[in-house]
Design a protein around this motif. Structure first.
Motif, mmCIF file in Angstrom:
data_model
loop_
_atom_site.group_PDB
_atom_site.id
_atom_site.type_symbol
_atom_site.label_atom_id
_atom_site.label_comp_id
_atom_site.label_asym_id
_atom_site.label_seq_id
_atom_site.Cartn_x
_atom_site.Cartn_y
_atom_site.Cartn_z
ATOM 1 N N ALA A 2 0.888 -1.070 0.018
ATOM 2 C CA ALA A 2 0.070 0.041 -0.034
ATOM 3 C C ALA A 2 0.842 1.280 -0.082
ATOM 4 O O ALA A 2 0.380 2.430 -0.467
ATOM 5 C CB ALA A 2 -0.949 0.048 1.069
ATOM 6 N N THR A 3 2.095 1.323 0.561
ATOM 7 C CA THR A 3 2.948 2.357 0.686
ATOM 8 C C THR A 3 3.389 2.587 -0.883
ATOM 9 O O THR A 3 3.268 3.957 -1.207
ATOM 10 C CB THR A 3 4.137 2.063 1.266
ATOM 11 O OG1 THR A 3 3.900 1.759 2.636
ATOM 12 C CG2 THR A 3 5.155 3.194 1.362
ATOM 13 N N LEU A 6 0.110 4.193 -2.440
ATOM 14 C CA LEU A 6 -0.018 5.815 -2.139
ATOM 15 C C LEU A 6 0.883 6.632 -2.645
ATOM 16 O O LEU A 6 0.579 7.545 -3.011
ATOM 17 C CB LEU A 6 -0.007 5.776 -0.510
ATOM 18 C CG LEU A 6 -1.337 5.070 0.065
ATOM 19 C CD1 LEU A 6 -1.127 4.815 1.527
ATOM 20 C CD2 LEU A 6 -2.589 5.726 -0.103
ATOM 21 N N ARG A 39 6.061 11.013 8.525
ATOM 22 C CA ARG A 39 5.006 10.065 8.562
ATOM 23 C C ARG A 39 4.947 9.845 10.096
ATOM 24 O O ARG A 39 5.892 8.984 10.563
ATOM 25 C CB ARG A 39 4.759 9.077 7.753
ATOM 26 C CG ARG A 39 3.296 8.439 7.830
ATOM 27 C CD ARG A 39 3.359 7.232 7.023
ATOM 28 N NE ARG A 39 4.406 6.233 7.488
ATOM 29 C CZ ARG A 39 4.371 5.148 6.767
ATOM 30 N NH1 ARG A 39 4.081 4.656 5.502
ATOM 31 N NH2 ARG A 39 5.339 4.033 7.120
ATOM 32 N N ARG A 231 -2.739 10.435 5.621
ATOM 33 C CA ARG A 231 -2.241 9.191 5.055
ATOM 34 C C ARG A 231 -1.827 8.481 5.972
ATOM 35 O O ARG A 231 -1.700 7.065 6.149
ATOM 36 C CB ARG A 231 -0.909 9.579 4.177
ATOM 37 C CG ARG A 231 -0.162 8.683 3.631
ATOM 38 C CD ARG A 231 1.113 8.894 2.808
ATOM 39 N NE ARG A 231 1.804 7.909 2.813
ATOM 40 C CZ ARG A 231 3.164 8.088 2.005
ATOM 41 N NH1 ARG A 231 3.515 9.178 1.693
ATOM 42 N NH2 ARG A 231 3.751 7.021 1.888
ATOM 43 N N GLU A 235 -3.131 4.644 6.172
ATOM 44 C CA GLU A 235 -2.292 3.706 5.558
ATOM 45 C C GLU A 235 -2.258 2.443 6.262
ATOM 46 O O GLU A 235 -2.137 1.265 5.562
ATOM 47 C CB GLU A 235 -0.783 4.082 5.403
ATOM 48 C CG GLU A 235 0.202 3.691 4.727
ATOM 49 C CD GLU A 235 1.460 3.970 4.353
ATOM 50 O OE1 GLU A 235 1.748 4.579 3.264
ATOM 51 O OE2 GLU A 235 2.183 4.095 5.550
ATOM 52 N N SER A 238 -4.976 0.208 4.898
ATOM 53 C CA SER A 238 -4.704 -0.168 3.598
ATOM 54 C C SER A 238 -3.468 -1.300 3.494
ATOM 55 O O SER A 238 -3.802 -2.081 2.726
ATOM 56 C CB SER A 238 -4.241 1.173 2.632
ATOM 57 O OG SER A 238 -3.724 0.659 1.450
ATOM 58 N N GLU A 239 -2.725 -1.296 4.343
ATOM 59 C CA GLU A 239 -1.655 -2.307 4.210
ATOM 60 C C GLU A 239 -2.076 -3.816 4.906
ATOM 61 O O GLU A 239 -2.095 -4.713 4.148
ATOM 62 C CB GLU A 239 -0.358 -1.958 4.779
ATOM 63 C CG GLU A 239 0.478 -0.689 4.313
ATOM 64 C CD GLU A 239 1.861 -0.531 5.118
ATOM 65 O OE1 GLU A 239 1.876 -0.829 6.142
ATOM 66 O OE2 GLU A 239 2.404 0.227 4.433
#
Length: 723
Positions: A2-3, A6, A39, A231, A235, A238-239
């Protein structure tokens, strides 16, 4: 994976090549989702430890969570003093207590309710809204029009008081700190924003201001969004859950409901590769290069939101991938996420790169593909448009299936019991409980609650009929208190009472009585006040419903045989234990008047009062025993008795007990048909001579009484009749 997705979307939105599709989304997405800063997402530790540091981020709470919050306003500690004791031979004790007032921010978005509150891991506020420690409490739900708290306004000034609009916070006023070592404890709060589960897509949509649309996504019980970018907040989902960001109709969408895989024709990628000089690449890393275990830390809904950990392993590989979600999950949900993440890691060790003609420029990161000659489904992780419009796609192979139901449990949890405190029950005894000689009148206060959670109450006393009140400290440990539901019969104090029994109903379910041996009774065990009589019980038979039958009794203990004949239904029962008694000392010479005692505990809407007419039983010598009178041959009457002492109840040595008074003195009263005679003597006996009887006109039957004179009060009378 996912990183990469994005990052690719951010590049497409903000970079020069991405202008063709970036115009659909605009700079808003680049700023909101991919701000160019280090982040830092929400961490579980931030939700467990209360903070008060400047620049600490206040999380946005979704669903239902347990959070620590941030102290945003506080006063200095307030000190209170109370004095007790100070009688002859006793030091005066000054007791200090402390309280504080402070506000704790809970959420950077409005909430619906604040339910349970924990202080240092113990329940401060139960599910029913009852507090276990004394405090005034208000909650502000984070409305944009909420007014400033009145305490803050009075301390800061109306024009300077912040209202913290848009911030949900809890306000504690005069929070008593005695239960927490005279310091502000670490508080955590059960915060409810939405009832029921909340979709991850809905969270992403609100956090991004609508830049990201929420599609079909899994739900969580609760989530705390923190960190320094949107994000960073979304995130991890998402991951760990395989939720790609897709561009659909001019918006980014976080969803697992992607379109069916697109089939790439057999010659399509080959023709593009030959025209560009590139070629299709497939890479498969060794299994040992992938984590052998995946762990997911989360807030466990089944363990009062404490941190839980679920793992998935494949039996090989030494690397462990550790993940944390600032979300409330069930153990099964967390286990499923760990299993899915491990499967995704294993599948993604096979990656590829293909080249497609310009007509495929519309493909986006997140799109699913099926390739000729390659098994499985592939996801586009990065897209690059090269010279002549050639489309280069980086691919990762997906694991088969999706999040599946996996049975898991939280393990054994040790959560604090949520027991109500209830109102205080107060008993005030004017009885010689401990036998130490004293010149000061002492009364003993015992207290407990109607519920098991009761712990203590503050005591104030009035010695002038309620005109003025004086703080006299706090209660002792919760006492075992009840009432008699049968009537205890009269019995003497010389022998063990094997005939009588009494049934006692205790105040709450947490109280208990036990049988004790004769040796234990000799050492003072199971001493109790039933009405005004002190009794020891050898047998306690549990009858259920908080009831016990007491038998094998030692009656009239510590000189209270005078109360044996005065029992009735509903007599107060108090088990006498040293650490449960609070001593109340009236002013010197306070006898023959009412003492009022008031107790105020956390569960008391109004203070509870007890009233006692003070007879000074702690300063009275016990009444003489074995009073007898004998007419001698010469007509004299020989009167004798045995004294007792406040200073010695156990006759261990067989010798005389200590006197316990400054001098030995007795009052003898003789009544007959004639004049009454009263004599003061210095020994336990008196000879009523025949001549004195003639003078008094008392030649017939006599009523004889004797009492011991003490330095502070006299004993009760002992009586006999002489025919």
């Amino acid at each position: 994976m996912a990183t990469l997705i994005l990052t690719a979307v951010g590049t497409a939105v903000g970079g020069p090549i991405g202008g063709a599709i970036g115009a659909l989304i605009g700079q808003q997405a680049d700023v909101a989702l991919f701000a160019p800063k280090r982040r830092q997402g929400p961490r579980l530790g931030e939700l467990a430890v209360q903070t008060s540091s400047y620049s600490t981020a206040i999380p946005k709470i979704f669903g239902r969570m347990r959070v620590a919050g941030t102290v945003i306003w506080a006063t200095d500690l307030q000190e209170r003093r109370s004095t007790s004791g100070g009688g002859k031979g006793q030091p005066k004790t000054t007791n200090y207590s402390y309280s504080a007032s402070f506000a704790v921010a809970l959420s950077a978005r409005p909430v619906r309710a604040v339910r349970r509150i924990w202080a240092d891991g113990k329940l401060l506020r139960g599910a029913a809204g009852d507090f276990k420690s004394r405090t005034k409490y208000r909650v502000y739900f984070g409305d944009e029009d909420q007014a400033a708290d009145p305490l803050i306004a009075s301390a800061e000034g109306i024009g300077n008081a912040p209202a913290f609009r848009g911030i949900a916070y809890a306000m504690f006023e005069d929070f008593e700190l005695a239960d927490y070592g005279n310091r502000i404890p670490s508080l955590t709060f059960e915060v409810v924003v939405e009832e029921g589960p909340v979709a991850i897509g809905a969270i992403a949509e609100e956090l991004s201001g609508g830049v990201v649309a929420g599609g079909e996504t899994p739900t969580v019980t609760g989530f705390a969004a923190g960190g320094n970018s949107v994000r960073a907040a979304i995130e991890p989902f998402s991951e760990l859950m395989g939720l790609p960001l897709l561009e659909e109709a001019g918006r980014l969408r976080l969803t697992r409901a992607v379109a069916a895989p697109l089939d790439i024709a057999a010659g399509e990628e080959g023709a593009a590769a030959r025209g560009s000089g590139g070629r299709t690449e497939m890479d498969r890393r060794a299994s040992a290069s992938v984590a052998g275990e995946v762990s997911v830390a989360y807030h466990d809904a089944e363990r009062d939101y404490q941190t839980g950990l679920q793992r998935a392993g494949r039996g090989e590989g030494a690397v462990v991938e550790q993940n944390a979600l600032a979300a409330v999950l069930t153990p099964s949900e967390a286990k499923a996420i760990a299993e899915a993440r491990l499967a995704a890691l294993l599948a993604s060790r096979t990656s590829g790169k293909i080249f497609l003609p310009p007509r495929r420029a519309g493909l986006q990161p997140g799109q699913l593909l099926r390739l000729p000659g390659q098994a499985g489904t592939w996801r586009v992780s990065r897209k690059t448009i090269g010279a002549g419009g050639l489309v280069s796609l980086d691919l990762a192979r997906l694991a088969a299936g999706s999040l599946a139901v996996v049975e898991a449990d939280s393990g054994r949890a040790s959560a604090p019991r949520d027991v109500r405190i209830g109102a205080t029950t107060l008993r005030l005894l004017d009885l010689p409980l401990y036998g130490e000689p004293t010149d000061r009148v002492r009364l003993y206060a015992f207290a407990a609650g109607a519920e098991e959670g009761w712990r203590r109450a503050e005591l104030t006393a009035s010695f002038d009929g309620g005109v003025s009140w004086t703080a006299v400290g706090g209660t002792g440990a919760p006492a075992v208190i009840g009432r008699a539901v049968t009537v205890l019969g009269k019995a003497g104090s010389a022998l063990t009472d094997l005939r009588s029994s009494v049934e006692i109903e205790l105040l709450n379910e947490g109280m208990w009585l036990e049988s004790r041996s004769d040796a234990a009774l000799s050492a003072g065990a199971n001493l109790a006040a039933i009405g005004e009589e002190l009794v020891q019980f050898g047998m306690a038979e549990a009858l259920g419903e908080r009831r016990f039958r007491l038998s094998r009794l030692l009656r009239g203990r510590r000189g209270t045989e005078w109360a044996s004949a005065g029992h009735g239904f509903g007599d107060d029962f108090v088990l006498i234990e040293v650490d449960c008694a609070a001593i109340v000392e009236p002013p010197a010479g306070f006898l023959g008047a009412d003492l009022l005692l008031s107790a105020s505990g956390v569960g008391d809407a109004v203070p509870v009062e007890a009233r006692r007419f003070v007879t000074g039983e702690t300063v009275r010598p016990p009444a003489p025993v074995h009073l007898q009178a004998l007419r001698l041959a010469n007509g004299d009457v020989a009167i004798s008795w045995i004294r007792r002492s406040r200073g010695g109840w156990n006759w261990a040595s067989g010798s005389d007990t200590p006197l316990g008074e400054e001098r030995e003195a007795y009052l003898v009263e003789i009544r007959g048909a004639g004049a009454a005679r009263t004599e003061t003597v210095g020994e336990p006996g008196f000879l009523y001579g025949a001549a004195d009887q003639d003078t008094d006109g008392n030649e017939g039957a006599l009523q004889i009484s004797a009492r011991q004179l003490g330095r502070a009060a006299s004993s009760r009378w002992t009586h006999i009749s002489l025919p």
